[in-house]
Design a protein around this motif. Structure first.
Motif, short mmCIF file in Angstrom:
data_model
loop_
_atom_site.label_atom_id
_atom_site.label_comp_id
_atom_site.label_asym_id
_atom_site.label_seq_id
_atom_site.Cartn_x
_atom_site.Cartn_y
_atom_site.Cartn_z
N GLN A 146 0.86 -1.18 0.00
CA GLN A 146 0.00 0.00 0.00
C GLN A 146 0.90 1.23 0.00
O GLN A 146 2.05 1.16 0.43
N SER A 147 0.37 2.34 -0.44
CA SER A 147 1.18 3.55 -0.52
C SER A 147 1.90 3.79 0.80
O SER A 147 1.26 3.87 1.84
N GLY A 187 -1.24 8.62 -0.28
CA GLY A 187 -0.55 8.61 -1.57
C GLY A 187 -1.28 7.76 -2.60
O GLY A 187 -2.26 7.08 -2.28
N ARG A 188 -0.82 7.82 -3.83
CA ARG A 188 -1.46 7.09 -4.94
C ARG A 188 -0.42 6.28 -5.70
O ARG A 188 0.75 6.66 -5.76
N LEU A 189 -0.90 5.25 -6.34
CA LEU A 189 -0.03 4.46 -7.21
C LEU A 189 0.19 5.24 -8.50
O LEU A 189 -0.78 5.65 -9.15
N ASP A 200 -6.05 2.06 -6.62
CA ASP A 200 -5.67 3.48 -6.62
C ASP A 200 -4.41 3.73 -5.79
O ASP A 200 -3.58 4.54 -6.13
N ASP A 201 -4.34 3.04 -4.65
CA ASP A 201 -3.27 3.35 -3.69
C ASP A 201 -2.56 2.09 -3.21
O ASP A 201 -2.01 2.08 -2.12
N TRP A 255 5.30 5.71 -6.52
CA TRP A 255 4.14 6.27 -5.84
C TRP A 255 4.09 7.77 -6.06
O TRP A 255 5.12 8.44 -6.11
N GLU A 313 3.29 10.43 -3.80
CA GLU A 313 3.17 10.37 -2.34
C GLU A 313 2.12 11.29 -1.73
O GLU A 313 1.77 11.15 -0.57
N GLY A 314 1.65 12.24 -2.51
CA GLY A 314 0.52 13.03 -2.03
C GLY A 314 0.90 14.08 -0.99
O GLY A 314 2.08 14.37 -0.78
#
Ligand code: FES
Ligand code: FES
Lengths: 156, 723
Positions: B237-238, B243-245, B266-267, B290, B292-293
């Motif tokens: 997972q992120s 975060g997002r993939l 999504d993540d 990633w 990372e957001g």
């Protein structure tokens, strides 16, 4: 390629990569789920099995390293004298809480008792410190090992 | 099925929700009694209507089956709960068979019960009265059926060992023979329960009913589920929450023998394989990028700073007695301190996992959960299905501690299963389990007290900041800026504190989810209040036990456990250099507990806890053996937290990963633990969580006694204790 290994007295053929940890061959390929996964890095002892009577962590024991050695798991440890005494003491002392770590605890304790009829506290620390119990059953684990050591061998 | 609604028993008007229903429709089916057991803080939140969630069935074959919604997590619930019925029903404990209530029955679809959950300490507390009443109700109806059959007065009959006996003639009938007839009898509306001195089972050590499968490998946990054709998946997972993939190169992973499929979310990314060995190998072979957001730069220091700032502003008043400001201004001495507690992971021994089979129109789930209805609701949402199309099989739980009150693992499994043909078991690696936990919140407390010339506290003021788990988990219970869990242990202290003011500032830090953790409130608040009262004793140059004792004249149960713990721990007896004793006292989860820790601080600053003495008043004890076990368990959990427990963030990522970096107490470090239980006839209190909250300040206070150094931040930093 397939590996032929002896588990609980039976020859089993397992077709996985040679670097596959024994733990996953047991749990996912053979469906023997008594042996548990906790960390995958030899840090917790949940996956402990016996390899020719010695306690090993099956999460880091690759299938190609087993060779002709005999594997014993929690499902069959009760058939050994030490294992039966340990299981009985575990029930008498009500050791298990969630129980998840206890397969590994019992495998480590059985190997200890099989090789050392009268373990001291220090022996217990040495043999058991690789097994984490998140429920904190350590007081009873120690008591149960001592009880098992006192019980007459023939009863087991 | 016809259910007769019956009136509440007259003598317990306050318990009006605890009615019973008797199913007498199906001839020959025996006696079925339905009842409603409370959850959460001792009640079924929001459930004003009678909605049965537990059933007692006495069959014509004499079999007694209890179907109930509580789950066994290791705390002995499966043994203690049937004891309550057996006591009043006059049967042996082993005559009762337990069934876990399935979640997919109509009654579980009731949205009011969406909060059904087993927290560690509340099963016995909630069931204490209703289950004994149910047992007594069934017994009275069985006796009535026998009396009718024999044409004698009910008063001339008695129940014993699963039979009704006509005392004068010695005639007897077994419950099984009477069950169908009993179902036709009126439900008694005045049930007199046994007095404590009449108890035969309650208070007697009982063997755990769930023990055998846990010593021979046959116990089945969620992670052991193996529906036919199941594939094994593991996931990444992120690494930064939120975060997002961005992209994933899976060429190497696909080449791994046994890898079947790569699932992109999504993540997160999941590898579906024939076995976990292949799945893990595949996961390691992935090249993931990633996005990372927003939390990519987050660190624990940022969060601690935010919380510290929050304690400078006014919060919601949780409790106010007298005038703390004025008393503080007039005090002889003022003592001030700031405390901090870290984020903590649960690290249940069984890593997070869930098996899901999505079949388009329905979804089947195999999991071990403390909150089955919550899982069902959230799975339904994730699957886009009505709840009745979600079938859940609940399993034994390899450690709950609050982690399995959350449904995130099941939701993940469904997201993955939606892309997989056939059932898939999603097993988290330990690293994922620790790095994508939902954590015990970080806390900052700003606390002060004023002492008079004798050193007695005349003012107490505490403002603390942190996350409210309840506000997210059970929004209706978060009211006007407060919830009962977050403040437990900070207010309603056992001590006489005349001018008392406590405020809570809710701050939800970004980038890290929070959750229950073998309680939340007391694990934080008891550390602060019991460390601080120790500071006051030191400031007043008084003995830590005597100082507390002088503030307990109004609270005899608290004083009794304090005295008992001190006596059993040889409080005051000299110790070698480098050793110290510390005490902590609490009222939490309905129980009083005093704990004395004896520690040794080595020259390198490392701390060893040698011995812990606990004195407990948890009301009526249902199973003494379980109390001992639960206290021992709670203590070890707390010692782990004090010595090692810390989750930190750096660049938005959790720094700890496995048991090398997130350490657990081991047998060679485990203290000896003495548990002394005070005899009591008060209603049972909780004990599953109690041991954990008090031991941490007891250790900190013992370190102070040994070194003169006050620990205001957990876990213990050996650097600061070096000689
Ligand atoms: S799973 Fe093998 S030691 Fe933890
Ligand atoms: S009994 Fe739960 S981890 Fe050991």
């Amino acid at each position: 390629m397939a590996f032929d290994i002896t588990i609980n007295g039976t020859l089993r053929s397992i077709d996985v990569d040679g670097d596959t940890p024994l733990l996953w061959a047991l749990r996912d390929v053979l469906g023997m789920t008594g042996t548990k996964f906790g960390c995958g890095m030899a840090l917790c002892g949940a996956c402990t099995v016996h390899l020719d009577g010695s306690a090993v962590r099956s999460c880091v024991t690759t299938i190609d390293s087993v060779g002709d050695s005999k594997i014993t798991t929690i499902e069959a440890v009760g058939a050994t004298a030490a294992g039966a005494r340990i299981q009985k003491a575990w029930l008498q002392h009500e050791v298990a809480q969630c129980g998840y770590c206890q397969s590994g605890q019992i495998m480590s304790a059985s190997a200890l008792l099989a090789g050392n009829a009268h373990p001291t506290d220090a022996d217990i620390d040495d043999a058991m410190s690789g097994n984490i119990c998140r429920c904190g059953t350590y007081v009873r684990i120690r008591e149960a090992i001592k009880l098992a050591a006192q019980s007459p061998a023939r009863e087991g | 099925m016809i259910h007769h609604r019956i009136a509440p028993t007259a003598s317990y008007a306050d318990l009006s929700r605890r009615n019973f229903l008797v199913n007498s429709a199906v001839a020959g089916s025996g006696l079925v009694l339905s009842l409603m057991l409370p959850f959460g803080q001792g009640k079924a939140v929001g459930a004003e209507d009678f909605t049965p969630n537990a059933f007692i069935r006495i069959g014509a074959d004499g079999e007694i089956v209890l179907t109930m919604p509580y789950v066994e997590m290791g705390q002995g619930t499966y043994t203690s709960i049937p004891t309550l019925i057996a006591e009043e029903l006059e049967v042996e404990l082993k005559q009762i068979r337990l069934e876990h209530a399935p979640p997919n029955e109509k009654l579980y679809a009731n949205p009011l019960l969406g909060v059904q959950a087993t927290g560690n300490s509340n099963a016995i507390r909630g069931a204490w009265r209703p289950l004994r009443e149910a047992g007594a109700t069934a017994r009275i109806m069985l006796i009535a059926a026998a009396a009718k059959r024999w044409g004698v007065d009910v008063a001339s009959c008695r129940a014993e060992d699963g039979r009704v006996i006509h005392t004068a003639s010695g005639r007897q009938l077994r419950y099984g023979e009477l069950a169908a007839g009993a179902a036709q009898m009126p439900v008694p509306n005045d049930v007199v329960l046994k007095r404590p001195e009449e108890f035969k089972l309650i208070g007697t050590p009982a063997k755990r009913l769930d023990a055998a499968g846990k010593v021979n490998g046959s116990a089945v946990y969620g992670i052991d589920a193996r529906p036919p054709g199941v594939k094994i998946a593991t996931l990444a997972q992120s690494p930064v929450f939120g975060g997002r993939l961005k992209s994933v190169d899976d060429a190497a992973a696909r080449a791994v023998k046994g890898v079947r499929q790569i699932v992109r979310l999504d993540d997160a990314v999941a590898i579906v394989a024939d076995h976990m060995g292949a799945a893990k190998k595949g996961l390691e072979a992935l090249k993931i990028e990633w996005d990372e957001g927003p939390h990519a730069g987050l660190s624990t220091q940022d969060i601690a700073h935010e919380l510290e700032q929050a304690t400078l502003k006014a919060g919601t008043v949780a409790q106010n007695n007298g005038d703390a400001d004025k008393a503080m201004a007039n005090a002889e001495t003022k003592v001030e301190a700031n405390y901090q507690l870290p984020f903590l992971a649960h690290a249940t021994m069984e890593p997070m996992n869930c098996t899901a089979h999505f079949r388009g129109g329905e979804c089947e789930i195999w999991v071990g959960t403390q909150a089955i209805a919550r899982v069902q609701a959230m799975v339904a949402k994730a699957a886009g299905l009505p709840v009745e199309k979600v079938i859940i099989h609940n399993h034994l739980i390899g450690g709950g501690f609050g982690r399995r009150l959350e449904a995130d693992g099941a939701v993940r499994a469904v997201e993955i299963a939606k892309q997989v043909d056939g059932p898939v078991k999603v097993v988290w690696t330990r690293e994922e389990d620790i790095q994508h936990d939902m954590y015990r919140p970080y806390w900052v407390d700003r606390i002060a007290a004023g002492l008079d010339k004798d050193g007695k506290p005349v003012a107490w003021s505490n403002r603390f900041a942190g996350s409210s788990v309840i506000a997210r988990w059970l929004p209706p219970a978060f009211k006007d800026g407060l919830d009962p869990d977050t403040t437990e242990g900070a207010i309603d202290l056992v001590y006489a504190l005349p001018n008392f003011h406590v405020e809570y500032v809710r701050v939800e830090p970004p980038g890290i989810p929070t959750a229950f953790w073998r309680s939340v409130g007391p694990s934080h608040n008891v550390f602060v209040t019991e460390s601080f009262i120790d500071e006051l004793a030191a400031a007043a140059r008084q003995d830590a036990v005597a100082y507390r004792r002088a503030l307990l004249d109004h609270n005899l149960r608290a004083k009794a456990v304090l005295d008992l713990a001190a006596e059993k721990a040889d409080w005051g007896a000299p110790l070698p250099k480098g050793r110290g004793r510390g005490i902590a006292l609490q009222y939490a989860f309905g129980s009083y507990l005093a704990q004395v820790a004896e520690v040794e601080v080595a020259r390198d600053g490392s701390v060893r806890v040698h011995r812990v003495v606990c004195a407990m008043d948890c009301g009526t004890v249902v199973n003494p053996d379980t109390v001992q076990a639960q206290i021992q368990s709670g203590v070890m959990f707390g010692v782990t937290a004090a010595l090692y427990g810390e989750i930190t963030l750096k660049k938005g990522r959790i720094e700890q990963a496995n048991f090398d970096t997130y350490q657990m107490l081991r047998i060679n470090e485990a203290p000896a633990i003495d548990v002394h239980v005070v005899r009591s006839t008060e209603p049972p209190g909780g004990m599953g969580e109690a041991g954990t909250s008090g031991i941490v300040p007891a250790i900190a206070n013992a370190v102070f006694a040994a070194t003169g150094k006050r620990l205001r931040k957990m876990p213990i930093d050996a650097e600061t204790l070096k000689a």
